[in-house]
Scaffold this active site. Structure first.
Site, short mmCIF file in Angstrom:
data_model
loop_
_atom_site.label_atom_id
_atom_site.label_comp_id
_atom_site.label_asym_id
_atom_site.label_seq_id
_atom_site.Cartn_x
_atom_site.Cartn_y
_atom_site.Cartn_z
N ASP A 244 30.59 21.49 48.23
CA ASP A 244 31.36 22.36 49.13
C ASP A 244 32.24 21.56 50.10
OD1 ASP A 244 28.54 24.59 49.30
OD2 ASP A 244 30.24 24.57 47.93
N1 LIG Z 1 29.35 19.52 42.37
C1 LIG Z 1 29.57 20.73 42.92
N2 LIG Z 1 29.01 21.82 42.36
C2 LIG Z 1 29.21 23.04 42.93
C3 LIG Z 1 29.97 23.17 44.11
C4 LIG Z 1 30.57 21.99 44.66
O1 LIG Z 1 31.29 22.05 45.68
N3 LIG Z 1 30.34 20.80 44.04
N4 LIG Z 1 30.06 24.41 44.74
C5 LIG Z 1 28.95 25.29 44.37
C6 LIG Z 1 28.87 26.69 44.91
N5 LIG Z 1 27.80 26.81 45.88
C7 LIG Z 1 28.18 27.41 47.03
O2 LIG Z 1 29.30 27.93 47.10
C8 LIG Z 1 26.46 26.42 45.65
C9 LIG Z 1 25.83 26.80 44.48
C10 LIG Z 1 24.51 26.41 44.23
C11 LIG Z 1 23.80 25.67 45.15
C12 LIG Z 1 22.40 25.27 44.84
O3 LIG Z 1 21.68 24.75 45.66
N6 LIG Z 1 22.02 25.52 43.56
C13 LIG Z 1 20.70 25.07 43.03
C14 LIG Z 1 20.10 26.12 42.10
C15 LIG Z 1 20.04 27.47 42.77
C16 LIG Z 1 19.56 28.52 41.75
O4 LIG Z 1 19.07 28.13 40.67
O5 LIG Z 1 19.68 29.72 42.08
C17 LIG Z 1 20.95 23.85 42.17
O6 LIG Z 1 22.02 23.78 41.50
O7 LIG Z 1 20.04 23.01 42.12
C18 LIG Z 1 24.42 25.30 46.34
C19 LIG Z 1 25.74 25.67 46.60
C20 LIG Z 1 28.93 25.43 42.86
N7 LIG Z 1 28.65 24.15 42.34
#
Ligand SMILES: Nc1nc2c(c(=O)[nH]1)N[C@@H](CN(C=O)c1ccc(C(=O)N[C@@H](CCC(=O)O)C(=O)O)cc1)CN2
Length: 300
Positions: A244
């Site tokens: 983000d």
């Molecule tokens: N490398 C990046 N990937 C993503 C970004 C980014 O800026 N850089 N933006 C996110 C979107 N997002 C908030 O807008 C976000 C999505 C997911 C997570 C998170 O902690 N996800 C966990 C799993 C959660 C689940 O399984 O429900 C994870 O991936 O381990 C935080 C922020 C999209 N991707």
């Protein structure tokens, strides 16, 4: 509705068959605008929109987006770019031409929340979002029937912490198969790997449900509620390895108060998220966004 959309897209193609954009960034110096506008004039083009911006304090950088009409453009693309290279070299420019008739192929990634996805699909179906939405990819099956009603292929690819790489390989294979130009994360709740991002540099757009840099990461509304904020917001940005923290394309805010709980913030925030993402995607599709380091210049 498909016929209406197809008619609108065909009308767009016909209306814009001779329309091109030239995007430039380089070290600021006298003579750039004169050289570029004179080149286009001598080539027989008619300039219909010209925007430029100079950042002096940060080392004198110059950004320009110029839109022009050139009769029989399609046949002249290659020679036009070859001819402009001399000016590009003269001013040491980063430059590229973009052609309005090259309608970008888009993939949308979604999890369970549908409001941002639906905004894009509604605008696309009406012909207001000029893109070829080629595929929707999700880590959950929930939205499959909804997407397929729009005549768009839907792929459910499960993502687990232990098998993220395998899931991403399947996703990347689809992006290649559909020849995707831009991927939009419409409340897609999975963190993308550096490998995935590097395969689509500056071509992945996310909507984050907070007014960044506040509340980066997961569950921003819950954290905003706990913090007692009086404003919530949404931010659309390009995706980078730093969660983000990619270059911001568009943001907006909405006032809230002590009467609102976390669920109210989510409900109120959805309308802001939808409009912010739609504007950001539209500006990207129209080649209005130039990226410089961690920021953007948006000629809207
Ligand atoms: N490398 C990046 N990937 C993503 C970004 C980014 O800026 N850089 N933006 C996110 C979107 N997002 C908030 O807008 C976000 C999505 C997911 C997570 C998170 O902690 N996800 C966990 C799993 C959660 C689940 O399984 O429900 C994870 O991936 O381990 C935080 C922020 C999209 N991707």
């Amino acid at each position: 509705m498909k016929e209406l959309r197809d008619r609108k897209v065909e009308l767009f193609r016909q209306t814009n068959k001779d329309r091109a954009r030239l995007l430039i960034s380089c070290k600021d110096q006298p003579g750039i605008v004169a050289a570029v506008s004179n080149f286009l004039y001598e080539y027989g083009a008619n300039i219909v929109q010209s925007d430029q911006y100079s950042i002096d304090p940060e080392g004198g950088l110059f950004f320009m987006r110029i839109e022009f009409i050139l009769p029989d453009l399609k046949r002249q693309e290659e020679k036009l770019e070859e001819a402009f290279a001399a000016i590009g070299n003269q001013f040491r420019m980063d430059w590229r031409f973009a052609y309005a008739y090259d309608i970008k192929k888009m993939a949308i990634f979604v999890s369970r929340e549908d409001h941002c996805l639906m905004e894009l699909l509604w605008q696309w179906q009406a012909g207001d979002l000029v893109a070829d939405i080629a595929v929707v990819i999700s880590n959950h099956p929930d939205l499959g029937p909804t997407v397929e009603q729009f005549g768009i292929p839907f792929y459910h690819i499960t993502v687990t912490k232990d098998a993220k790489n395998e899931a991403e390989q399947k996703q990347l294979k689809l992006l290649e198969e559909y020849e995707i130009d831009v991927s939009v994360l419409a409340r897609y709740m999975q963190i993308l790997s550096p490998t995935f991002i590097s395969s689509q540099p500056e071509r992945i757009i996310n909507i984050h449900h907070s007014f960044l840099p506040a509340f980066v990461g997961a569950k921003p509304y819950e954290r905003a509620y706990e913090r007692g904020v009086k404003i919530i917001g949404a931010t659309s940005h390009y995706v980078t390895d730093d969660l983000d923290e990619g270059p911001i394309i568009e943001q907006d805010v909405l006032r809230v108060n002590h009467n609102h709980n976390a669920e109210d913030l989510k409900r109120l925030g959805r309308s802001v998220e939808r409009s912010v993402l739609a504007r950001a995607v539209a500006w990207h599709l129209e080649d209005r966004v130039l990226i410089h380091k961690s920021k953007t210049v948006v000629f809207n």
